[in-house]
Design an enzyme around this catalytic site. Structure first.
Site, PDB file in Angstrom:
ATOM      1  N   HIS A 390       0.881  -1.138  -0.100  1.00  0.00           N
ATOM      2  CA  HIS A 390      -0.160  -0.122   0.016  1.00  0.00           C
ATOM      3  C   HIS A 390       0.896   1.222  -0.038  1.00  0.00           C
ATOM      4  O   HIS A 390       0.278   2.382  -0.188  1.00  0.00           O
ATOM      5  CB  HIS A 390      -0.978  -0.017   1.249  1.00  0.00           C
ATOM      6  CG  HIS A 390      -2.290   0.655   0.997  1.00  0.00           C
ATOM      7  ND1 HIS A 390      -2.313   1.318  -0.060  1.00  0.00           N
ATOM      8  CD2 HIS A 390      -3.502   0.365   1.712  1.00  0.00           C
ATOM      9  CE1 HIS A 390      -3.422   1.893  -0.043  1.00  0.00           C
ATOM     10  NE2 HIS A 390      -4.308   1.422   0.895  1.00  0.00           N
ATOM     11  N   ASP A 394      -2.329   2.137  -4.621  1.00  0.00           N
ATOM     12  CA  ASP A 394      -3.474   2.708  -3.824  1.00  0.00           C
ATOM     13  C   ASP A 394      -4.588   1.608  -4.079  1.00  0.00           C
ATOM     14  O   ASP A 394      -4.652   0.789  -5.208  1.00  0.00           O
ATOM     15  CB  ASP A 394      -3.920   4.047  -4.500  1.00  0.00           C
ATOM     16  CG  ASP A 394      -3.170   5.036  -4.321  1.00  0.00           C
ATOM     17  OD1 ASP A 394      -2.465   5.217  -3.256  1.00  0.00           O
ATOM     18  OD2 ASP A 394      -3.127   6.170  -5.222  1.00  0.00           O
TER      19      ASP A 394
END
Length: 419
Positions: A390, A394
Site C-alpha cells: 500500500h 493505492d
C-alpha cells in the site's frame, strides 16, 4: 659442469618415476660426481613418490548474485574416484537453490578439503584432483570425447571386424529402503533437525516482507467456465502442434501481463526514496519443491504467446523439482503468481516476494451457485487474491488491476483483441 649435469639427470629421473607413482630408492650416487665436491657422500633415502607436480585444487565457483557461501550437502565423488570433465563433484546448498559443482578438468580425486555439512565460501578450495592420472581401464568414455573421436574414425581405413563385445549386464534394481520403525502407540518422543539454508532464507525474507511492506489484500472471483470450454475444445490440437499441454496458467500470465502494462505501479518497486517503473514484465511463478518454495522467472511475458508460456513453465517446473534450477532462473521478476489451487485451496492471502510490490494468488476451482442475470446457475468459480504494498499501490489501482485479470480470464478474446 658434471655435478650440475648429474643433478639435472637425477631430477628428470625423479619426475618420470613420480609420474608413474613408483617407489624410489636413492643409494650412493657419488659415482656420478668426480673430484672434490661437498655433494660427494653416500646418500640413502627411501620415499613414496606422489604426483605433486599435477595436483590441482577445485574451488567453489560463483554461486550467483549476492551469494557468498553455501553448505556442502553431498559429496558425489569420493577420494580415489576418477573424475571426468563436467562430472558432478558435490552439491552445495545456498540460500536460494542447490547448486551442483561440476569439474572443469579430469583426473583422480585425491582428497576432500571439506566435509558434508561444512560451510564453504566462494573461491574456497574443497578438494584436489590429480590431473596427470590416467582413467582406470573399463571406465565409460565421456560423450564429448566420443564425439571428437567419431570424425577421425570415419576418415580412417576401416579396421577388420572384431568380435562383438559381451552384452553389459542389466543393472540391478535398487533395493527398497527399509522403512523407519514406527513409534509405539502413545509415544511422545520429539525429533530435532536443523533447518536448511533455503528454509532459513525463506523464513527471513517472508518476515522481512511483513516488517517492511504495508501489505493489504483484495479479492475477486473468476467464472472459469469460458476458459474451461476453450481448453476442453482445443487441448488436443494445442498439444499436437506445440508439444505442451494447454493449462490455465498461460491465461492467467497473459491476463496479468496486460494488467501490469495498464497499471505501471503494480509493475514497479520502491528503491530507497525512488520508484522504479519498467516497460517490460518478468513474472515469477511460485513452484513448490522438496527443499522449499522457489520462484523461477518468465522473462518478457509481453512478447510471449500461450504456447511459449506453457512450454517455459513446464521446463522451469521440471528443473525446480529435479533440483537443477539455476540461480539465473530466479533472478529478477516484477510480479509473482502463486497457484495454491493445485492443492485444493479455497482462499488465502499470499505474501509479497520482495522487492516486488504485488503478488497474485490463484485458488481451487469449485462449483458454486452464482447469479447470472436474473437467474441462478451452477458455475465453476475460482477466488483470486491480490496482496499489494500500500506504500506504492493505492486501493483503487489494486481493485482495477484485479478486475482486469478477471475480465481477461473470463473472456480471453479481449486479450487477443487488446481490449
Amino acid at each position: 659442469r658434471e655435478p650440475i649435469q648429474a643433478l639435472s639427470m637425477l631430477v628428470l629421473a625423479v619426475r618420470r618415476t613420480a609420474s608413474k607413482g613408483r617407489r624410489i630408492v636413492f643409494r650412493n650416487y657419488s659415482k656420478y660426481l668426480k673430484g672434490k665436491s661437498s655433494f660427494r657422500r653416500p646418500v640413502r633415502s627411501t620415499f613414496q613418490a606422489t604426483r605433486f607436480f599435477s595436483t590441482e585444487p577445485i574451488v567453489v565457483p560463483d554461486l550467483g548474485d549476492s551469494i557468498t557461501e553455501g553448505t556442502i550437502v553431498e559429496w558425489v565423488k569420493a577420494p580415489n574416484d576418477y573424475v571426468f570433465i563436467d562430472d558432478v563433484i558435490c552439491s552445495i546448498e545456498t540460500d536460494k537453490v542447490n547448486v551442483e559443482i561440476r569439474s572443469e578438468k579430469k583426473g583422480l580425486m585425491t582428497e576432500h578439503l571439506a566435509e558434508e555439512g561444512d560451510t564453504v565460501e566462494v573461491g574456497a578450495e574443497i578438494c584436489k584432483l590429480d590431473t596427470s592420472a590416467a582413467a582406470p581401464e573399463g571406465s565409460p568414455e565421456p560423450a564429448e570425447e566420443k564425439a571428437e573421436a567419431a570424425p577421425a574414425a570415419e576418415s580412417s581405413t576401416p579396421a577388420p571386424s572384431a568380435p562383438a563385445a559381451p552384452k553389459a549386464p542389466t543393472p540391478k534394481a535398487p533395493e527398497p529402503k527399509a522403512e523407519a520403525p514406527k513409534p509405539p502407540p502413545g509415544s511422545r518422543s520429539e525429533t530435532r533437525v536443523p533447518m536448511s539454508r533455503m528454509r532459513l532464507r525463506i523464513a527471513e525474507r517472508l518476515k522481512d516482507a511483513q516488517n517492511t511492506a504495508a501489505m493489504l489484500t483484495t479479492f475477486n472471483e473468476v467464472d472459469m467456465s469460458g476458459i474451461m470450454k476453450i481448453r476442453s475444445k482445443y487441448k488436443d490440437a494445442f498439444l499436437e502442434k506445440h508439444g505442451c499441454k494447454l493449462g490455465f496458467m498461460s491465461c492467467f500470465v497473459s491476463a496479468s501481463t496486460k494488467a501490469l502494462l495498464a497499471h505501471p505501479n503494480v509493475n514497479g518497486q520502491i528503491d530507497g526514496k525512488e520508484i522504479v517503473y519498467r516497460d517490460y514484465t518478468d513474472i515469477s511463478v511460485a513452484v513448490a519443491t522438496p527443499t522449499g518454495l522457489v520462484t523461477p522467472v518468465l522473462r518478457n511475458t509481453e512478447t510471449m504467446g500461450f504456447h511459449d508460456i506453457e512450454a517455459e513453465i513446464a521446463a522451469l517446473g521440471k528443473k525446480a523439482r529435479d533440483g537443477r534450477i539455476a540461480i539465473e532462473d530466479m533472478l529478477g521478476g516484477t510480479f509473482t503468481i502463486s497457484n495454491g489451487g493445485v492443492y485444493g485451496s479455497l482462499m488465502g492471502t499470499p505474501i509479497i516476494n520482495p522487492p516486488q510490490t504485488a503478488i497474485l494468488g490463484m485458488h481451487g476451482i469449485f462449483k458454486r451457485p452464482v447469479a447470472i442475470g436474473d437467474s441462478v446457475e451452477i458455475r465453476p468459480m475460482m477466488y483470486i487474491a491480490l496482496t499489494y504494498d500500500h506504500r506504492l499501490i493505492d486501493g483503487s489501482d489494486a481493485v482495477l488491476f484485479l478486475r482486469k485479470i478477471k475480465e481477461g480470464v473470463e473472456d480471453p478474446v479481449t486479450m487477443l483483441l487488446d481490449l
